[in-house]
Design a protein around this motif. Structure first.
Motif, PDB file in Angstrom:
ATOM      1  N   SER A 425       0.852  -1.186   0.000  1.00 14.67           N
ATOM      2  CA  SER A 425       0.000   0.000   0.000  1.00 14.67           C
ATOM      3  C   SER A 425       0.886   1.234   0.000  1.00 14.67           C
ATOM      4  O   SER A 425       2.068   1.159   0.349  1.00 14.67           O
ATOM      5  CB  SER A 425      -0.893   0.015   1.249  1.00 14.67           C
ATOM      6  OG  SER A 425      -0.100   0.320   2.384  1.00 14.67           O
ATOM      7  N   LEU A 426       0.316   2.388  -0.399  1.00 15.94           N
ATOM      8  CA  LEU A 426       1.085   3.633  -0.410  1.00 15.94           C
ATOM      9  C   LEU A 426       1.427   4.057   1.014  1.00 15.94           C
ATOM     10  O   LEU A 426       2.455   4.677   1.255  1.00 15.94           O
ATOM     11  CB  LEU A 426       0.286   4.724  -1.127  1.00 15.94           C
ATOM     12  CG  LEU A 426       0.053   4.462  -2.626  1.00 15.94           C
ATOM     13  CD1 LEU A 426      -0.853   5.535  -3.233  1.00 15.94           C
ATOM     14  CD2 LEU A 426       1.378   4.421  -3.381  1.00 15.94           C
ATOM     15  N   GLU A 427       0.549   3.697   1.969  1.00  9.55           N
ATOM     16  CA  GLU A 427       0.831   4.009   3.379  1.00  9.55           C
ATOM     17  C   GLU A 427       2.134   3.336   3.816  1.00  9.55           C
ATOM     18  O   GLU A 427       2.943   3.931   4.534  1.00  9.55           O
ATOM     19  CB  GLU A 427      -0.330   3.536   4.286  1.00  9.55           C
ATOM     20  CG  GLU A 427      -1.586   4.392   4.211  1.00  9.55           C
ATOM     21  CD  GLU A 427      -2.495   4.008   3.034  1.00  9.55           C
ATOM     22  OE1 GLU A 427      -2.102   3.138   2.219  1.00  9.55           O
ATOM     23  OE2 GLU A 427      -3.584   4.593   2.934  1.00  9.55           O
ATOM     24  N   ASP A 428       2.331   2.096   3.368  1.00 12.29           N
ATOM     25  CA  ASP A 428       3.564   1.372   3.710  1.00 12.29           C
ATOM     26  C   ASP A 428       4.790   2.119   3.195  1.00 12.29           C
ATOM     27  O   ASP A 428       5.823   2.204   3.863  1.00 12.29           O
ATOM     28  CB  ASP A 428       3.568  -0.031   3.082  1.00 12.29           C
ATOM     29  CG  ASP A 428       2.632  -0.988   3.823  1.00 12.29           C
ATOM     30  OD1 ASP A 428       2.029  -0.539   4.825  1.00 12.29           O
ATOM     31  OD2 ASP A 428       2.524  -2.144   3.401  1.00 12.29           O
ATOM     32  N   ALA A 429       4.659   2.662   1.980  1.00 10.73           N
ATOM     33  CA  ALA A 429       5.784   3.368   1.370  1.00 10.73           C
ATOM     34  C   ALA A 429       6.118   4.628   2.167  1.00 10.73           C
ATOM     35  O   ALA A 429       7.289   4.931   2.419  1.00 10.73           O
ATOM     36  CB  ALA A 429       5.457   3.720  -0.072  1.00 10.73           C
ATOM     37  N   GLU A 431       5.406   5.163   5.308  1.00 14.32           N
ATOM     38  CA  GLU A 431       5.946   4.711   6.585  1.00 14.32           C
ATOM     39  C   GLU A 431       7.428   4.331   6.458  1.00 14.32           C
ATOM     40  O   GLU A 431       8.219   4.526   7.367  1.00 14.32           O
ATOM     41  CB  GLU A 431       5.151   3.503   7.073  1.00 14.32           C
ATOM     42  CG  GLU A 431       5.035   3.425   8.583  1.00 14.32           C
ATOM     43  CD  GLU A 431       3.914   2.472   8.959  1.00 14.32           C
ATOM     44  OE1 GLU A 431       4.227   1.385   9.442  1.00 14.32           O
ATOM     45  OE2 GLU A 431       2.739   2.837   8.732  1.00 14.32           O
ATOM     46  N   ALA A 432       7.788   3.788   5.283  1.00 16.62           N
ATOM     47  CA  ALA A 432       9.186   3.401   5.044  1.00 16.62           C
ATOM     48  C   ALA A 432      10.059   4.601   4.715  1.00 16.62           C
ATOM     49  O   ALA A 432      11.248   4.442   4.440  1.00 16.62           O
ATOM     50  CB  ALA A 432       9.239   2.379   3.910  1.00 16.62           C
ATOM     51  N   GLY A 433       9.465   5.810   4.732  1.00 13.08           N
ATOM     52  CA  GLY A 433      10.272   7.009   4.558  1.00 13.08           C
ATOM     53  C   GLY A 433      10.288   7.571   3.151  1.00 13.08           C
ATOM     54  O   GLY A 433      11.103   8.441   2.837  1.00 13.08           O
ATOM     55  N   PHE A 434       9.404   7.080   2.287  1.00 12.07           N
ATOM     56  CA  PHE A 434       9.374   7.585   0.913  1.00 12.07           C
ATOM     57  C   PHE A 434       8.434   8.777   0.795  1.00 12.07           C
ATOM     58  O   PHE A 434       7.407   8.849   1.461  1.00 12.07           O
ATOM     59  CB  PHE A 434       8.914   6.488  -0.048  1.00 12.07           C
ATOM     60  CG  PHE A 434       9.966   5.456  -0.310  1.00 12.07           C
ATOM     61  CD1 PHE A 434      10.940   5.667  -1.274  1.00 12.07           C
ATOM     62  CD2 PHE A 434      10.004   4.289   0.437  1.00 12.07           C
ATOM     63  CE1 PHE A 434      11.925   4.729  -1.501  1.00 12.07           C
ATOM     64  CE2 PHE A 434      10.982   3.338   0.210  1.00 12.07           C
ATOM     65  CZ  PHE A 434      11.948   3.562  -0.755  1.00 12.07           C
ATOM     66  N   GLN A 472      16.783  15.333  -2.570  1.00 10.79           N
ATOM     67  CA  GLN A 472      16.897  14.965  -1.160  1.00 10.79           C
ATOM     68  C   GLN A 472      15.933  13.840  -0.818  1.00 10.79           C
ATOM     69  O   GLN A 472      14.817  13.808  -1.316  1.00 10.79           O
ATOM     70  CB  GLN A 472      16.597  16.169  -0.266  1.00 10.79           C
ATOM     71  CG  GLN A 472      17.544  17.344  -0.469  1.00 10.79           C
ATOM     72  CD  GLN A 472      18.981  16.996  -0.137  1.00 10.79           C
ATOM     73  OE1 GLN A 472      19.237  16.299   0.842  1.00 10.79           O
ATOM     74  NE2 GLN A 472      19.919  17.451  -0.958  1.00 10.79           N
ATOM     75  N   GLY A 473      16.352  12.946   0.048  1.00  9.37           N
ATOM     76  CA  GLY A 473      15.470  11.914   0.577  1.00  9.37           C
ATOM     77  C   GLY A 473      15.159  10.837  -0.441  1.00  9.37           C
ATOM     78  O   GLY A 473      15.776  10.751  -1.501  1.00  9.37           O
ATOM     79  N   ARG A 474      14.190  10.000  -0.091  1.00 10.41           N
ATOM     80  CA  ARG A 474      13.830   8.881  -0.960  1.00 10.41           C
ATOM     81  C   ARG A 474      12.478   9.154  -1.619  1.00 10.41           C
ATOM     82  O   ARG A 474      11.493   9.416  -0.927  1.00 10.41           O
ATOM     83  CB  ARG A 474      13.794   7.591  -0.149  1.00 10.41           C
ATOM     84  CG  ARG A 474      15.194   7.202   0.333  1.00 10.41           C
ATOM     85  CD  ARG A 474      15.250   5.768   0.773  1.00 10.41           C
ATOM     86  NE  ARG A 474      14.538   5.562   2.041  1.00 10.41           N
ATOM     87  CZ  ARG A 474      14.370   4.369   2.593  1.00 10.41           C
ATOM     88  NH1 ARG A 474      14.824   3.308   2.003  1.00 10.41           N
ATOM     89  NH2 ARG A 474      13.738   4.257   3.751  1.00 10.41           N
ATOM     90  N   GLN A 475      12.474   9.098  -2.928  1.00 12.39           N
ATOM     91  CA  GLN A 475      11.281   9.417  -3.689  1.00 12.39           C
ATOM     92  C   GLN A 475      10.716   8.152  -4.308  1.00 12.39           C
ATOM     93  O   GLN A 475      11.456   7.359  -4.887  1.00 12.39           O
ATOM     94  CB  GLN A 475      11.633  10.399  -4.822  1.00 12.39           C
ATOM     95  CG  GLN A 475      12.533  11.550  -4.429  1.00 12.39           C
ATOM     96  CD  GLN A 475      11.821  12.580  -3.576  1.00 12.39           C
ATOM     97  OE1 GLN A 475      10.590  12.638  -3.574  1.00 12.39           O
ATOM     98  NE2 GLN A 475      12.584  13.380  -2.843  1.00 12.39           N
ATOM     99  N   LEU A 476       9.404   7.980  -4.202  1.00 11.76           N
ATOM    100  CA  LEU A 476       8.744   6.870  -4.897  1.00 11.76           C
ATOM    101  C   LEU A 476       7.856   7.456  -5.981  1.00 11.76           C
ATOM    102  O   LEU A 476       6.858   8.117  -5.682  1.00 11.76           O
ATOM    103  CB  LEU A 476       7.914   6.030  -3.921  1.00 11.76           C
ATOM    104  CG  LEU A 476       7.323   4.760  -4.547  1.00 11.76           C
ATOM    105  CD1 LEU A 476       8.423   3.769  -4.907  1.00 11.76           C
ATOM    106  CD2 LEU A 476       6.312   4.110  -3.608  1.00 11.76           C
ATOM    107  N   LEU A 477       8.269   7.241  -7.229  1.00 11.58           N
ATOM    108  CA  LEU A 477       7.482   7.732  -8.356  1.00 11.58           C
ATOM    109  C   LEU A 477       6.328   6.771  -8.606  1.00 11.58           C
ATOM    110  O   LEU A 477       6.508   5.556  -8.591  1.00 11.58           O
ATOM    111  CB  LEU A 477       8.350   7.846  -9.612  1.00 11.58           C
ATOM    112  CG  LEU A 477       9.675   8.594  -9.475  1.00 11.58           C
ATOM    113  CD1 LEU A 477      10.306   8.784 -10.854  1.00 11.58           C
ATOM    114  CD2 LEU A 477       9.495   9.928  -8.779  1.00 11.58           C
TER     115      LEU A 477
END
Lengths: 514, 80
Positions: A425-429, A431-434, A472-477
């Protein structure tokens, strides 16, 4: 039981209270905490995995030794398993005694022995999102350097001193060669049929540091050829079992373990930490990865593999023809066979593994050896070894050279491996810092909202213009199918944005799963 | 006809049911020879997946055959 493993957080107050005894004039404790870095890498958490049965027996033994050795009143230890955050309490040791001196010494003895002898492994989670299994073993033990403190336990055996006299006697080895071995670091990839003899012989020879990589757990069907293990070990991670065997065989060897296979993202860096690598897996992908990483890191590599009653052996010293010089591309799995499908007689990997250990020692000790590169075919039914010279001018040389081939292959694998991430789920992403970046067009977003707030909405076609915002940081496209996001992620990676990933399968995959 | 000595390894040995044989062939080069052997032994591996050596030297697939040559076809193997 004085020693205990715990999956839950430790309550130090009650642990301490249990140590109160009328005869004790002092209490000493040691707490091991999770710190935020290791060997220069930022760590944001740890997982501990233990071989419980063995850890409990060994832990109990260590505490009994401490009681006998230092004559303390009570000694206890609890070690955590499972996930811990930075600052978490990983291990607690408590000793109470009549006098402070023996309490301090016993406490030190216990933690040193626990770290040295217990089959407990930690997986470090790095801030970058990667993780690595690291063995909790080290070699320095304070009590080995203590003088005149054996009076409490006159029956204790003297510390083990390795005796290499049988090999030091060889003119080509000698004390200088032994010192070379002690200073050597060798990585063994695969602790199976080939890896078992390799690990045994190199540990016995006194190689200073052995790295062991194996992602598998021991299966009963391994025992006919994997001679480091026994029936009680079935189900345990092989790298842990092998590390424990090495500690038992030669305690002076330092062991580092990886409980996950190496991948394109870390292989070159890991190879760089060793003087020589021995590839012992039954996995074609691993063999090609090792060949590529050896070429790029300039690390000598000893490759072997077996098939039923025969095997192949190739030594790749820096600058010599690599695996791709013979077979440029990784063959399809059905073309190469495996021990599972084709069968293998136990001594076959035994012989080839022993040959790998021999080749490794020849390189480490710089013994006389043929310098022309070759592929050796070993047929154990006919007792024939055919040595086929490899022409360095053929193979990779015709396609830009081994380095270029390795770089290409590694680059491709790396992109494929870590750009696409799977989430339930997107919530998981989040939560993982994305941070979520929605690459869809406005019309698509209106028709099917994310249902969660994206950090940014940038249409895929304009992604490069926004590269600076995403550095900066971790991006999830995110896009509908994962195609645009994967492509955009590759474009951004090419701009040097390493923290960019793509949601594998896009929103479609979430809907199917959800 | 050219008489050659063949050695088989791994899957090829298994599929041929022997580790070597002597063969009289009309093939002019190793590629033609391998095609002939594929028909003879039902080899499943494509030539591209193999290395070939003649008289203990790796060579290309257009290498010509001579009487008395020893030819080895080598597939990559992965067992460990």
């Amino acid at each position: 039981m004085r020693f205990r493993l715990s999956g839950a957080e430790l309550d130090t107050a009650s642990l301490r209270d249990a140590m109160r005894h009328p005869g004790s004039g002092g209490f000493c404790s040691f707490e091991g905490w999770v710190r935020d870095s290791n060997e220069g890498r930022e760590v944001d958490g740890l997982s501990y995995e233990a071989y419980a049965e063995l850890a409990e027996a060994e832990g109990e033994r260590i505490l009994q030794e401490a009681l006998a050795r230092y004559g303390v009143t009570d000694a206890r230890c609890v070690h955590r398993t499972g996930d811990l955050d930075v600052g978490g309490l990983a291990v607690w040791v408590g000793v109470s005694a009549a006098h402070r001196d023996e309490a301090f010494r016993a406490c030190r003895y216990i933690i040193d022995e626990i770290k040295h002898r217990l089959p407990i492994w930690k997986k470090e989670h790095y801030v970058t999102g990667e993780s690595d299994w690291v063995a909790c073993t080290h070699v320095y033990r304070e009590h080995e350097h203590e003088l005149h403190h054996h009076h409490h336990a006159p029956h204790m055996a003297a510390p083990f001193v390795p005796d290499y006299s049988r090999q030091v006697r060889l003119r080509e080895v000698g004390e200088a060669g032994q010192a070379r071995l002690a200073a050597s670091r060798v990585l063994v990839i695969g602790a199976g049929g080939l890896g078992c003899p390799v690990i045994s012989y190199l540990a016995g020879a006194g190689v200073g540091t052995l790295g062991i990589v194996d992602g598998d757990r021991l299966d009963a069907s391994n025992l006919h050829r994997q001679t480091l293990y026994d029936a009680r070990d079935v189900g345990e991670p092989k790298a842990m079992l092998a590390a424990h065997r090495v500690a038992a065989l030669n305690p002076s060897v330092q062991v580092r373990t990886w409980l996950d296979p190496l991948h394109a993202g870390n292989a070159v860096e890991v190879f760089g930490q060793f003087d020589l690598v021995i590839e012992c897996t039954d996995d074609m992908r691993s063999r090609y990865l090792s060949s590529d990483a050896a070429v790029l890191s300039g690390t000598p590599l000893v490759l072997a593999s077996v098939y039923q009653y025969e095997g192949q052996l190739q030594v790749i010293e820096p600058g010599a023809p690599c695996l791709r010089c013979l077979w440029p591309h990784e063959p399809a799995p059905e073309a190469v066979g495996s021990c599972v499908l084709s069968g293998v007689l136990g001594p076959v990997p035994g012989v080839l593994g022993a040959m790998q250990a021999m080749e490794a020692l020849k390189i480490l000790l710089d013994l006389p050896r043929p310098r022309d590169p070759a592929l050796s075919l070993v047929n154990l039914l006919d007792l024939a070894i055919t040595r086929l010279p490899i022409d360095a001018k053929q193979g990779c040389a015709l396609q830009g050279g081994c380095r270029a081939m390795a770089q290409q292959a590694l680059g491709r694998a790396q992109e494929e491996a870590d750009i696409d991430l799977v989430f339930d789920s997107l919530e998981d992403a989040i939560e993982a810092g994305f941070q979520l970046v929605d690459l869809r067009e406005a019309g698509e977003i209106a028709a099917e909202p994310l249902g969660i707030t994206a950090s940014r909405q940038i249409p895929a076609t304009q992604i490069l213009a926004h590269a600076a915002e995403l550095a900066q940081g971790r991006q999830l496209l995110v896009c509908a199918s994962g195609r645009r996001s994967a492509h955009a992620a590759r474009l951004l990676r090419a701009e040097g944005l390493d923290g960019v990933h793509s949601l594998a399968g896009g929103l479609l995959a979430l809907r199917v799963e959800g | 006809m050219t008489v050659v000595h063949l050695q088989y390894y791994a899957q090829l040995r298994e599929q041929a049911g022997r580790s070597g044989e002597q063969l009289a062939t009309s093939a002019a080069n190793v590629r033609q020879l391998y095609e002939e052997l594929c028909a003879r032994h039902d080899f499943t591996l494509a030539a591209e997946a193999l290395k070939v050596a003649v008289n203990a030297q790796f060579c290309g697939w257009d290498h010509p055959l001579r009487d008395g040559d020893t030819i080895v076809f080598i597939p990559p193997v992965a067992g460990g």
